[in-house]
Design an enzyme around this catalytic site. Structure first.
Site, PDB file in Angstrom:
ATOM      1  N   TYR A  52       0.830  -1.213   0.000  1.00 24.46           N
ATOM      2  CA  TYR A  52       0.000   0.000   0.000  1.00 24.46           C
ATOM      3  C   TYR A  52       0.863   1.261   0.000  1.00 24.46           C
ATOM      4  CZ  TYR A  52      -3.689  -3.246   1.638  1.00 24.46           C
ATOM      5  OH  TYR A  52      -4.559  -4.293   1.789  1.00 24.46           O
ATOM      6  N   HIS A 111       1.061 -11.538   1.531  1.00 22.33           N
ATOM      7  CA  HIS A 111      -0.020 -10.811   0.841  1.00 22.33           C
ATOM      8  C   HIS A 111      -0.619 -11.605  -0.320  1.00 22.33           C
ATOM      9  CE1 HIS A 111      -1.490  -6.432   0.121  1.00 22.33           C
ATOM     10  NE2 HIS A 111      -2.409  -7.284  -0.250  1.00 22.33           N
ATOM     11  N   ARG A 202     -19.908  -1.591  -5.664  1.00 21.19           N
ATOM     12  CA  ARG A 202     -19.346  -1.774  -7.007  1.00 21.19           C
ATOM     13  C   ARG A 202     -20.283  -2.425  -8.014  1.00 21.19           C
ATOM     14  NH1 ARG A 202     -15.380  -3.270  -3.336  1.00 21.19           N
ATOM     15  NH2 ARG A 202     -13.675  -1.768  -3.178  1.00 21.19           N
TER      16      ARG A 202
END
Length: 293
Positions: A52, A111, A202
């Protein structure tokens, strides 16, 4: 304000059911102000990641809140390497801790299984995570975006079972995600969800909308107070046995998420109706390459 309820992980550590994420909308942006606001509104679980690119501002937000470290749960995630790259997990985590201004993280996740899974390096990566846990640099360790086969690869040689698998989870991926969630339950791996508001945020007008609307009305009558479609989705996630990672710039939305604890449970029939509506449309927003989409 009362802290969010917690879930006990397979290693005995506890994790708050609601986490404030510093990815998506905050990706590569200064997160300090929103992190401080989230903590001051009642959030105690903060979900960051090396990729990030905003760990220093996450750390600054924690510091600015004045909240004691012992009352917070902080996650960061190991950045996926490029193909062929040799990753030193301990050095990487230490760099994150310096940026965050912390001595340890509560949870450290791989991740993404890629590209390590294609290179036969997942087991080595996990062994390195076990090392940072043993040294106390991370209290708990886990994974993110892992499929069943990736979890199985890790479990084949693991001494420490992953505490968490954080995946995109909402009704429009439930059919594909259910085997991962079920595998996790079987092995004591908690599912953490992200992207949980996708049907509302979304995919407006999708097949889940009318079902959420009906359930929302029933819950409002039962509760005698407002209930949002987003809260219905959060309840659905919690009742699937997942915890919720979300992000928002609005304090009102954080309050709404925290208020989910006071919303009555969905019935089995309501959960099933959401599952069935969700199965009419497959919509994965994140990490599509990992899942072969």
């Amino acid at each position: 304000m009362a802290s969010p309820k917690t879930v006990t992980l397979n290693d005995g550590n506890v994790i708050p059911w609601l986490g404030f994420g510093t990815g998506t909308a905050l990706y590569q942006k200064d997160a300090e102000e929103l992190v401080r606001q989230a903590i001051e509104t009642g959030i105690t679980h903060l979900d960051g990641a090396q990729v990030y690119d905003n760990e220093p501002s996450l750390g600054a937000g924690i510091k600015a809140s004045g909240k004691p470290r012992s009352e917070l749960f902080v996650t960061t995630k190991l950045k996926p390497g490029s193909e062929g790259q040799v990753i030193d997990v301990k050095a990487s985590l230490k760099e994150s801790l310096t940026k965050l201004g912390l001595d340890y993280v509560d949870l450290f996740l791989i991740h993404s299984p890629a590209p390590a899974n294609k290179e036969g390096k997942l087991q080595d990566l996990w062994k390195q995570l076990e090392g940072v846990k043993a040294e106390g640099l991370a209290k708990s360790i886990g994974v993110s975006n892992f499929r069943v086969e990736d979890l199985q690869t890790v479990l084949d040689t693991a001494e420490v079972i992953p505490a968490v698998n954080q995946i995109e989870l909402h009704p429009y991926v439930w059919k594909a995600a259910q085997p991962i969630v079920d595998f996790g339950k079987k092995h004591g791996i908690l599912t953490a969800s992200y992207g949980g508001q996708t049907p509302v945020a979304r995919v407006p007008g999708g097949p889940v909308d009318p079902v959420l609307s009906t359930i929302r009305e029933r819950l409002e009558k039962t509760r005698g107070a407002p209930v949002s479609a987003g809260q219905v989705l959060s309840k659905w996630l919690l009742q699937k046995g997942a915890i919720v990672i979300t992000t928002t710039s609005k304090q009102r939305r954080i309050e709404e998420f925290l208020d989910t604890e006071k919303v009555p449970d969905l019935t089995e029939e309501e959960i099933q109706s959401i599952d069935e509506a969700g199965s009419k449309l497959h919509k994965r927003v994140f990490m599509r390459a990992v899942f072969g989409e």
